[in-house]
Design an enzyme around this catalytic site. Structure first.
Site, short mmCIF file in Angstrom:
data_model
loop_
_atom_site.label_atom_id
_atom_site.label_comp_id
_atom_site.label_asym_id
_atom_site.label_seq_id
_atom_site.Cartn_x
_atom_site.Cartn_y
_atom_site.Cartn_z
N LYS A 206 1.07 15.40 -1.33
CA LYS A 206 0.30 14.30 -0.74
C LYS A 206 -0.32 14.68 0.60
CE LYS A 206 -1.57 10.48 0.10
NZ LYS A 206 -2.79 10.12 -0.66
N GLY A 207 -1.56 14.30 0.81
CA GLY A 207 -2.29 14.62 2.03
C GLY A 207 -1.51 14.23 3.29
N ASN B 223 -9.71 4.82 -6.17
CA ASN B 223 -8.58 4.56 -5.29
C ASN B 223 -9.06 4.52 -3.85
OD1 ASN B 223 -7.28 6.77 -3.38
ND2 ASN B 223 -8.25 7.87 -5.07
N SER B 224 -8.34 3.74 -3.04
CA SER B 224 -8.63 3.69 -1.61
C SER B 224 -7.31 3.68 -0.84
CB SER B 224 -9.46 2.45 -1.27
OG SER B 224 -8.78 1.28 -1.70
N ASN C 12 -7.96 19.38 3.52
CA ASN C 12 -8.67 18.29 2.87
C ASN C 12 -9.78 17.82 3.80
OD1 ASN C 12 -9.50 15.89 1.72
ND2 ASN C 12 -7.52 14.87 1.86
N CYS D 143 -11.65 13.60 2.10
CA CYS D 143 -11.11 12.29 1.73
C CYS D 143 -12.12 11.20 2.04
CB CYS D 143 -9.81 11.99 2.46
SG CYS D 143 -9.14 10.41 1.94
N ILE E 222 -13.19 19.26 -7.32
CA ILE E 222 -13.76 18.33 -6.37
C ILE E 222 -12.75 17.26 -5.96
CG2 ILE E 222 -16.14 18.52 -7.21
CD1 ILE E 222 -15.71 15.94 -8.83
N THR F 83 -12.66 13.13 -4.78
CA THR F 83 -13.23 11.99 -5.52
C THR F 83 -14.67 11.69 -5.10
OG1 THR F 83 -12.21 10.55 -3.89
CG2 THR F 83 -11.01 10.90 -5.94
N GLY G 275 -11.12 15.13 -13.25
CA GLY G 275 -11.25 14.62 -14.60
C GLY G 275 -10.56 15.39 -15.70
C1 LIG Z 1 -4.41 7.89 -5.92
C2 LIG Z 1 -5.07 9.15 -5.45
C3 LIG Z 1 -4.75 9.69 -4.20
C4 LIG Z 1 -5.35 10.86 -3.76
N1 LIG Z 1 -4.98 11.40 -2.55
C5 LIG Z 1 -5.50 12.61 -2.16
C6 LIG Z 1 -5.05 13.26 -0.97
O1 LIG Z 1 -4.15 12.78 -0.27
N2 LIG Z 1 -5.62 14.44 -0.63
C7 LIG Z 1 -6.61 15.02 -1.40
O2 LIG Z 1 -7.08 16.10 -1.06
N3 LIG Z 1 -7.02 14.44 -2.53
C8 LIG Z 1 -6.49 13.25 -2.94
N4 LIG Z 1 -6.92 12.68 -4.11
C9 LIG Z 1 -7.96 13.36 -4.92
C10 LIG Z 1 -7.34 14.18 -6.03
O3 LIG Z 1 -6.50 15.18 -5.53
C11 LIG Z 1 -8.43 14.80 -6.91
O4 LIG Z 1 -9.26 15.60 -6.10
C12 LIG Z 1 -9.31 13.78 -7.61
O5 LIG Z 1 -8.54 12.67 -8.00
C13 LIG Z 1 -10.03 14.35 -8.82
O6 LIG Z 1 -9.13 14.83 -9.80
P1 LIG Z 1 -8.65 13.95 -11.07
O7 LIG Z 1 -9.88 13.41 -11.73
O8 LIG Z 1 -7.87 14.90 -11.92
O9 LIG Z 1 -7.82 12.85 -10.52
C14 LIG Z 1 -6.32 11.50 -4.57
C15 LIG Z 1 -6.64 10.95 -5.81
C16 LIG Z 1 -6.03 9.80 -6.27
C17 LIG Z 1 -6.38 9.27 -7.62
#
Ligand SMILES: Cc1cc2nc3c(=O)[nH]c(=O)nc-3n(C[C@H](O)[C@H](O)[C@H](O)COP(=O)(O)O)c2cc1C
Ligand SMILES: Cc1cc2nc3c(=O)[nH]c(=O)nc-3n(C[C@H](O)[C@H](O)[C@H](O)COP(=O)(O)OP(=O)(O)OC[C@H]3O[C@@H](n4cnc5c(N)ncnc54)[C@H](O)[C@@H]3O)c2cc1C
Ligand code: FES
Lengths: 253, 302
Positions: free
Chosen positions: B44-45, B68-69, B125, B128, B189, B191, B242
């Site tokens: 987690k970040g 997500n936010s 990161n 974000c 990438i 989000t 994805g």
């Molecule tokens: C609930 C949630 C929390 C996330 N928190 C972080 C984070 O703390 N640091 C970060 O670099 N990316 C964070 N991400 C982004 C993911 O690591 C990832 O880059 C993004 O969701 C795309 O991948 P996915 O489609 O497989 O989820 C978060 C994504 C989600 C869904």
């Protein structure tokens, strides 16, 4: 404790009224680990996020879930039939704290918040008083099943059944009859606030089950935030792991 | 059959890494299958100080995905090093610390703190979308991105991976900037900025109004960006966005990713990484591919 996930057969389905259903799902390993107040996260084909649904009752083989159609996902869920399988992740959350079975408890439920309290009615039996609130007579659910276990009183908002008014009114009445060791509450936010206020005034410990939108259900994604006060400091706790049951003094309703 | 890949000198036993923010500090999915099954974990970040994150609702469903936010809710670097990282000691998987800051100085500080820790790799990161200060602001500007990486590079000899934001017009120039500034690897990438509105209340579903889109809906965008970046930089690229099935991983690797990360797919099926590994192995067997490294960047573009 391990988390379990899999597809399990629906062995029985009941429809209570136009939008409320009950599923009995055979999942022995999961059922054996589940305690009252916990929930499962249900995958519905075609939807990316699972839906959290509380456990209404359990035995060593079967979990019973009662849910109401609220949107697209629960509508699709209601279309499942006995023989089909449901993808469950569980058991999740902390559940209600356990008191000695002789403890005098009050179960305060509103609408679709009523079902998770049924498991407690079975635990505390005649030492429990269930106060159940519904919009009207048509939306009444599980009243007979509660009455078979414990002292059960019903309120309807429009007076079409039982006490005319809210669960908070029933609670005031019940407390005028004598003390209680704990109040367990589940229902809409406004109801929970009202119950928590009355509990505070009467110095009765009160546990509330709250809802928040979820993704993982296991504490990994941190989306299910809920304002709580710990050691005098306001923080975001997480409903799926710190809850869904919180002390009414700790959670900001 | 070889599934091992090397990124910035770090050996991953297989190319499957859990994505930051989707696997906590590693303990949750360990309750389904041992984390040793995975190539690595991006935790987690983290930020210098504790952050409570954004008010709920923090999640919205979208077609084939989610918004997500969360807003980088985390206990801060001190608590992480004292309370969380020790739980991962002796666990045989690559541990990646995902670090963010509100200023260049904060990023530098994070690098310094993590440099002295047993973490295997740092993922900066700079992408974000859910925080007011820093975050994506650094990832959408070449010179800011380079400043962050230069400052972190000065403070650490640990492998430094930089996670890019897709919310830019020219991903390649950002990637080149961080490579030039000293990054050892790139992940992408993060989000994509998105929104949902509840039509009955006319209120956005998310309390922050907008949030980050992830899940299968973003896969083609992620794939395109991974392909573009892998073709433009010399440092290794980790692809994510994805991924939900083994075919997606093969596709990402053919596009040029040396490893992949899995995020949102975990929420639907916690066993996704395990199933993906099985699928990849079966596919390699069928195709007579003995080393996964042989497919990396093997796309034959028109
Ligand atoms: C609930 C949630 C929390 C996330 N928190 C972080 C984070 O703390 N640091 C970060 O670099 N990316 C964070 N991400 C982004 C993911 O690591 C990832 O880059 C993004 O969701 C795309 O991948 P996915 O489609 O497989 O989820 C978060 C994504 C989600 C869904
Ligand atoms: C711990 C917990 C226990 C629950 N127990 C029950 C129960 O026993 N019976 C029951 O009928 N309902 C219960 N709910 C509420 C139930 O989860 C929602 O009604 C359901 O998710 C709505 O899904 P939908 O697709 O029909 O609605 P939509 O509005 O289309 O859903 C869109 C998104 O919002 C989420 N969402 C919408 N409303 C809620 C809500 N109230 N709580 C959490 N997420 C929501 C959905 O999960 C989905 O991700 C519980 C919720 C929680 C958090
Ligand atoms: S739903 Fe993921 S942390 Fe609660």
């Amino acid at each position: 404790m391990a988390y379990l996930q899999g597809s399990f057969p629906i062995i029985q389905k009941q429809q209570f009224n136009s939008d409320t259903y009950s599923f009995y799902i055979r999942c022995p390993e999961m059922a054996a680990q589940t305690v009252p107040g916990q929930f499962v996260n249900l995958k519905i084909p075609g939807f990316s996020l699972r839906r959290p649904i509380s456990v209404c009752q359990r035995d060593d083989e079967v979990l019973r879930l009662v849910f109401q159609i609220r949107g697209e996902g629960t509508k699709e869920l209601a279309a499942l039939e006995p023989g089909m399988k449901a993808d469950l992740l569980g058991p999740l959350g902390n559940g209600f704290p356990q008191l000695p079975p002789k403890a005098k408890v009050i179960l305060a439920g509103g609408g679709i918040g009523v079902p998770p309290l049924l498991a407690l009615a079975q635990v505390y039996g005649r030492n429990a008083t269930a106060l159940l609130g519904f919009r009207n007579k048509e939306s009444l659910i599980l009243e007979g099943e509660f009455a078979a276990e414990c002292d059960t009183r019903v309120a309807t908002d429009d007076g079409s059944f039982g006490y005319h008014g809210f669960v908070t009114g029933l609670l005031e009445r019940r407390l005028s009859e004598g003390p209680a060791d704990m109040i367990f509450a589940c229902g809409p936010l406004a109801m929970l606030k009202g119950i928590a206020d009355i509990a505070e005034k009467n110095q009765i410990p009160c546990k509330v089950s709250v809802e928040e939108r979820m993704a993982c259900g296991i504490g990994a994604c941190l989306v299910c935030a809920c304002r709580t006060v710990r050691d005098g400091k306001e923080i975001y706790s997480h409903v799926c792991t710190d809850g869904p049951v919180f002390d009414s003094r700790e959670v900001v309703l | 059959m070889n599934l091992e890949v090397k990124i910035a000198g770090v050996t991953f036993k297989n190319p499957i890494i859990l994505a930051s923010g989707c696997c906590g500090f590693g303990q949750e999915y360990d309750k389904f299958y041992p984390m040793e099954a995975l190539g690595g974990l991006s935790l987690k970040g983290l930020t210098p100080n504790e952050r409570q994150g954004n008010p709920p609702p923090r999640v919205a469903e979208t077609p084939s995905g989610m918004l997500n936010s969360v807003g980088l809710q985390n206990p801060g670097i001190d608590a992480f090093l004292e309370r969380e990282l020790p739980n991962l000691a002796g666990r045989d998987t690559v541990k990646i610390a995902n670090a963010a800051g509100a200023t260049v100085e904060e990023y530098a500080y994070m690098a310094q703190r993590l440099d002295a820790s047993p973490i295997d790799m740092i993922e900066a990161n700079i992408s974000c979308p859910n925080v007011k200060q820093g975050g994506a602001a650094f990832g959408t500007d070449c010179s800011m991105a380079a400043q962050v990486v230069t400052a972190m590079r000065k403070n650490t000899t640990k492998p430094l991976m930089v996670k890019l934001s897709p919310n830019v017009t020219d991903i390649v120039s950002i990637a080149k900037s961080v490579e030039d500034a000293g990054a050892d690897a790139i992940s992408l990438i993060n989000t994509l900025l998105g929104m949902r509105i509840d039509i009955s209340t006319r209120r956005p579903v998310l309390h922050q109004n907008v949030g980050g889109l992830s899940g299968p809906a973003v896969f083609p965008i992620a794939l395109r960006m991974v392909w573009q970046v892998a073709g433009a930089v010399k440092i290794p690229v980790v692809g994510l966005g994805g991924i939900a099935k083994w075919q997606d991983v093969i596709e990402m690797m053919i596009a040029g990713a040396k490893a992949v990360q899995i995020g949102a797919a975990l929420f639907g099926d916690p066993f996704t990484p395990v199933k993906i590994l099985e699928g990849i192995q079966q596919w390699m067997e069928q195709k007579g591919i003995s080393d996964i490294n042989d497919i990396i960047g093997s796309v034959q573009p028109y």
